[in-house]
Scaffold this motif. Structure first.
Motif, PDB file in Angstrom:
ATOM      1  N   ARG A   1       0.826  -1.321   0.101  1.00  0.00           N
ATOM      2  CA  ARG A   1       0.014   0.201   0.015  1.00  0.00           C
ATOM      3  C   ARG A   1       0.959   1.533   0.098  1.00  0.00           C
ATOM      4  NH1 ARG A   1      -5.080  -1.820   2.035  1.00  0.00           N
ATOM      5  NH2 ARG A   1      -4.535  -3.978   2.674  1.00  0.00           N
ATOM      6  N   GLY A   2       0.451   2.001  -0.563  1.00  0.00           N
ATOM      7  CA  GLY A   2       1.142   3.349  -0.902  1.00  0.00           C
ATOM      8  C   GLY A   2       0.231   4.670  -0.574  1.00  0.00           C
ATOM      9  N   ARG A   3       0.633   5.755  -1.058  1.00  0.00           N
ATOM     10  CA  ARG A   3      -0.165   6.961  -0.873  1.00  0.00           C
ATOM     11  C   ARG A   3      -1.162   7.150  -1.821  1.00  0.00           C
ATOM     12  NH1 ARG A   3       4.370  11.526  -1.742  1.00  0.00           N
ATOM     13  NH2 ARG A   3       5.454   9.439  -2.345  1.00  0.00           N
ATOM     14  N   PHE A   4      -0.812   6.264  -2.946  1.00  0.00           N
ATOM     15  CA  PHE A   4      -1.374   6.407  -4.040  1.00  0.00           C
ATOM     16  C   PHE A   4      -2.787   5.412  -4.064  1.00  0.00           C
ATOM     17  CE2 PHE A   4      -2.670   4.391  -8.336  1.00  0.00           C
ATOM     18  CZ  PHE A   4      -2.654   5.310  -9.257  1.00  0.00           C
TER      19      PHE A   4
ATOM     20  N   LYS B   1      -2.307  -0.990  -9.976  1.00  0.00           N
ATOM     21  CA  LYS B   1      -2.173  -0.072  -9.040  1.00  0.00           C
ATOM     22  C   LYS B   1      -3.565   0.792  -8.851  1.00  0.00           C
ATOM     23  CE  LYS B   1       1.886   2.083  -7.780  1.00  0.00           C
ATOM     24  NZ  LYS B   1       2.665   3.217  -7.276  1.00  0.00           N
TER      25      LYS B   1
ATOM     26  N   VAL C   1       9.550   0.951 -15.891  1.00  0.00           N
ATOM     27  CA  VAL C   1       8.416  -0.076 -15.818  1.00  0.00           C
ATOM     28  C   VAL C   1       7.636  -0.268 -17.145  1.00  0.00           C
ATOM     29  CG1 VAL C   1       6.510   1.215 -14.570  1.00  0.00           C
ATOM     30  CG2 VAL C   1       7.054  -1.230 -14.260  1.00  0.00           C
TER      31      VAL C   1
ATOM     32  N   THR D   1       0.790  -2.384 -14.986  1.00  0.00           N
ATOM     33  CA  THR D   1       2.220  -2.255 -15.384  1.00  0.00           C
ATOM     34  C   THR D   1       2.708  -3.722 -15.487  1.00  0.00           C
ATOM     35  OG1 THR D   1       3.214  -2.001 -13.406  1.00  0.00           O
ATOM     36  CG2 THR D   1       2.659   0.011 -14.462  1.00  0.00           C
ATOM     37  N   SER D   2       4.043  -3.912 -15.852  1.00  0.00           N
ATOM     38  CA  SER D   2       4.435  -5.263 -15.775  1.00  0.00           C
ATOM     39  C   SER D   2       4.904  -5.557 -14.363  1.00  0.00           C
ATOM     40  CB  SER D   2       5.776  -5.221 -16.569  1.00  0.00           C
ATOM     41  OG  SER D   2       6.717  -4.248 -16.182  1.00  0.00           O
TER      42      SER D   2
ATOM     43  N   THR E   1      13.196  -3.637  -4.542  1.00  0.00           N
ATOM     44  CA  THR E   1      13.592  -2.094  -4.444  1.00  0.00           C
ATOM     45  C   THR E   1      14.809  -1.840  -4.046  1.00  0.00           C
ATOM     46  OG1 THR E   1      12.504  -1.597  -2.552  1.00  0.00           O
ATOM     47  CG2 THR E   1      11.145  -1.377  -4.347  1.00  0.00           C
TER      48      THR E   1
ATOM     49  N   ASP F   1       8.865  11.760  -8.331  1.00  0.00           N
ATOM     50  CA  ASP F   1       8.953  11.193  -7.100  1.00  0.00           C
ATOM     51  C   ASP F   1      10.041  10.259  -7.205  1.00  0.00           C
ATOM     52  OD1 ASP F   1       8.260  10.488  -4.320  1.00  0.00           O
ATOM     53  OD2 ASP F   1       6.470   9.255  -5.010  1.00  0.00           O
TER      54      ASP F   1
ATOM     55  N   ASN G   1      11.093   3.451  -5.337  1.00  0.00           N
ATOM     56  CA  ASN G   1      10.585   3.520  -6.735  1.00  0.00           C
ATOM     57  C   ASN G   1      11.523   3.021  -7.720  1.00  0.00           C
ATOM     58  OD1 ASN G   1       8.138   4.379  -6.016  1.00  0.00           O
ATOM     59  ND2 ASN G   1       8.386   6.563  -6.432  1.00  0.00           N
TER      60      ASN G   1
ATOM     61  N   ASP H   1       6.639   4.395 -11.130  1.00  0.00           N
ATOM     62  CA  ASP H   1       5.983   5.563 -10.543  1.00  0.00           C
ATOM     63  C   ASP H   1       6.085   6.995 -10.995  1.00  0.00           C
ATOM     64  OD1 ASP H   1       4.295   4.021  -8.983  1.00  0.00           O
ATOM     65  OD2 ASP H   1       5.108   4.848  -7.082  1.00  0.00           O
TER      66      ASP H   1
HETATM   67  P1  ATP Z   1       4.763   6.141  -1.702  1.00  0.00           P
HETATM   68  O1  ATP Z   1       3.269   5.808  -2.013  1.00  0.00           O
HETATM   69  O2  ATP Z   1       5.099   6.706  -0.764  1.00  0.00           O
HETATM   70  O3  ATP Z   1       5.341   6.151  -2.899  1.00  0.00           O
HETATM   71  P2  ATP Z   1       5.399   2.986  -2.238  1.00  0.00           P
HETATM   72  O4  ATP Z   1       6.305   3.515  -3.328  1.00  0.00           O
HETATM   73  O5  ATP Z   1       5.890   1.897  -1.068  1.00  0.00           O
HETATM   74  O6  ATP Z   1       5.143   4.451  -1.393  1.00  0.00           O
HETATM   75  P3  ATP Z   1       3.575   2.320  -4.103  1.00  0.00           P
HETATM   76  O7  ATP Z   1       4.362   2.930  -5.183  1.00  0.00           O
HETATM   77  O8  ATP Z   1       2.239   2.473  -3.978  1.00  0.00           O
HETATM   78  O9  ATP Z   1       4.011   2.817  -2.538  1.00  0.00           O
HETATM   79  O10 ATP Z   1       3.805   0.702  -3.856  1.00  0.00           O
HETATM   80  C1  ATP Z   1       3.425  -0.073  -2.942  1.00  0.00           C
HETATM   81  C2  ATP Z   1       4.365  -1.668  -2.899  1.00  0.00           C
HETATM   82  O11 ATP Z   1       3.775  -2.012  -4.270  1.00  0.00           O
HETATM   83  C3  ATP Z   1       5.553  -1.124  -2.917  1.00  0.00           C
HETATM   84  O12 ATP Z   1       5.887  -2.351  -2.063  1.00  0.00           O
HETATM   85  C4  ATP Z   1       6.127  -1.447  -4.150  1.00  0.00           C
HETATM   86  O13 ATP Z   1       7.387  -1.933  -4.103  1.00  0.00           O
HETATM   87  C5  ATP Z   1       5.139  -2.470  -4.781  1.00  0.00           C
HETATM   88  N1  ATP Z   1       5.167  -2.262  -6.299  1.00  0.00           N
HETATM   89  C6  ATP Z   1       4.658  -0.865  -6.771  1.00  0.00           C
HETATM   90  N2  ATP Z   1       4.767  -1.121  -8.206  1.00  0.00           N
HETATM   91  C7  ATP Z   1       5.176  -2.272  -8.459  1.00  0.00           C
HETATM   92  C8  ATP Z   1       5.320  -3.286  -9.628  1.00  0.00           C
HETATM   93  N3  ATP Z   1       5.167  -2.977 -10.851  1.00  0.00           N
HETATM   94  N4  ATP Z   1       5.871  -4.326  -9.396  1.00  0.00           N
HETATM   95  C9  ATP Z   1       5.969  -5.001  -8.314  1.00  0.00           C
HETATM   96  N5  ATP Z   1       5.804  -4.458  -7.136  1.00  0.00           N
HETATM   97  C10 ATP Z   1       5.362  -3.026  -7.237  1.00  0.00           C
END
Ligand code: ATP
Length: 323
Positions: free
Chosen positions: A43-46, A61, A93, A109-110, A116, A156, A161, A173
């Motif tokens: 989970r993220g801010r998005f 996402k 990505v 996305t892929s 990370t 960002d 990311n 992202d």
């Molecule tokens: P923030 O929202 O502050 O940027 P974040 O980067 O952890 O934080 P998200 O980008 O929403 O938040 O990602 C949430 C989780 O999903 C993270 O653990 C991220 O590594 C994972 N994730 C995001 N995109 C992918 C992807 N394309 N493939 C695999 N995992 C992903």
């Protein structure tokens, strides 16, 4: 279909171009029900990121639905999607499509298989040797240089990311920050909500524009230059294994960076050239920060082995990273 933006015909009216954007966006629309949604990855801010299947493994996402309540958010989302679809680079990505019909908004996305850089550096405390560090930084510069050449600001860039997949860098992202901001209702309280680990990526000009009550219309002034500042922070994390400004309270970081003070390099044992890259990226004046093409040249010229290496300090002086 007439492609948007790149249409050189001066007779092409704005209306034509707007409708061609919508037309070409429709080509990337994925009906939500076509997705086979799997487990939550994080989970993220998005919103929430799921693994899933859509003609193979994908990452889905999903935008937080509690905030998708107006036309403006939907338009911001579509604008980001139209940015995303213009990207084709091996260090970015792969954008596959998006669900653009409310109430289900998602970007597909892929699926990145590796971890990370954040996890490597701050959680697992992995140590990269100098040649690997340079290779990673070069790939980030390549992906970012491509984005900038396409007129896209990441907004960002951070180790969370950036994925590492069998040695290959994959940046995620890009351009999503506006949507994140719209999703994040920062207008409710009389305080500034700062996600953990975010401040050290903010350039002085962005830092100076932080407001306790950030209105939707006065977005932060992210530019290609502020992306380069972020790269400086990533370069520092790769070299030191920790965040810059470690241990400082947010107020002090905001004040110091806003006044043009750079983070301490006390934890960095490195050659002059390595530090010069850092200092150039962190220049107070945005136009004094190098472009990614220049950065790539500087990185290529770096010695792959550390020059003044101390046997007890292979690369990092300190590894007491925050997680
Ligand atoms: P923030 O929202 O502050 O940027 P974040 O980067 O952890 O934080 P998200 O980008 O929403 O938040 O990602 C949430 C989780 O999903 C993270 O653990 C991220 O590594 C994972 N994730 C995001 N995109 C992918 C992807 N394309 N493939 C695999 N995992 C992903």
């Amino acid at each position: 279909t007439v492609s948007d933006g790149e249409n050189a015909d001066p007779r092409c009216t704005r209306q034509n171009s707007v409708s061609s954007v919508s037309q070409s966006l429709r080509e990337w629309d994925i009906p939500y029900d076509d997705l086979d949604r799997g487990e939550v990855i994080g989970r993220g801010r998005f919103g929430i990121v799921y693994s899933g299947n859509w003609h193979g493994q994908v990452a889905i996402k999903e935008l937080r639905m509690d905030y998708v309540n107006d036309e403006k958010t939907l338009e911001a989302f579509k604008a980001e999607v139209s940015t995303f679809r213009k990207t084709r680079h091996e260090n970015l990505v792969l954008f596959m499509g998006a669900c653009m019909k409310p109430p289900r908004l998602a970007i597909v996305t892929s699926l990145c298989k590796g971890m990370t850089l954040y996890k490597h550096i701050h959680v697992l405390k992995d140590k990269f040797n100098m040649s690997r560090t340079i290779l990673i930084a070069q790939q980030i510069s390549q992906g970012m240089g491509y984005l900038h050449a396409r007129g896209i600001v990441h907004k960002d860039l951070k180790t969370k990311n950036i994925f590492l997949e069998s040695g290959k860098v994959v940046i995620t992202d890009f351009g999503l920050f506006n949507v994140t901001r719209l999703c994040h209702d920062s207008r409710r309280g009389n305080w500034l909500s700062i996600p953990p680990g975010w401040l050290c990526y903010l350039s002085p000009e962005v830092m100076r524009n932080l407001r306790v009550i950030q209105k939707q219309d006065d977005g932060l002034p992210f530019t290609t230059y502020s992306d380069v500042y972020c790269f400086g922070t990533v370069w520092y994390e790769l070299l030191c294994g920790e965040w810059p400004h470690k241990g400082l309270p947010p107020e002090a970081i905001i004040w110091q960076v806003g006044r043009g003070m750079k983070p301490s390099l006390a934890h960095l044992q490195a050659s002059r050239d390595v530090k010069d890259i850092l200092m150039a990226c962190w220049s107070y004046r945005p136009d004094e920060r190098p472009e990614f093409s220049t950065m790539l040249n500087s990185l290529t010229r770096l010695p792959k082995k550390r020059l003044h290496r101390s046997p007890s300090h292979p690369i990092h002086l300190s590894r007491s990273a925050e997680s």
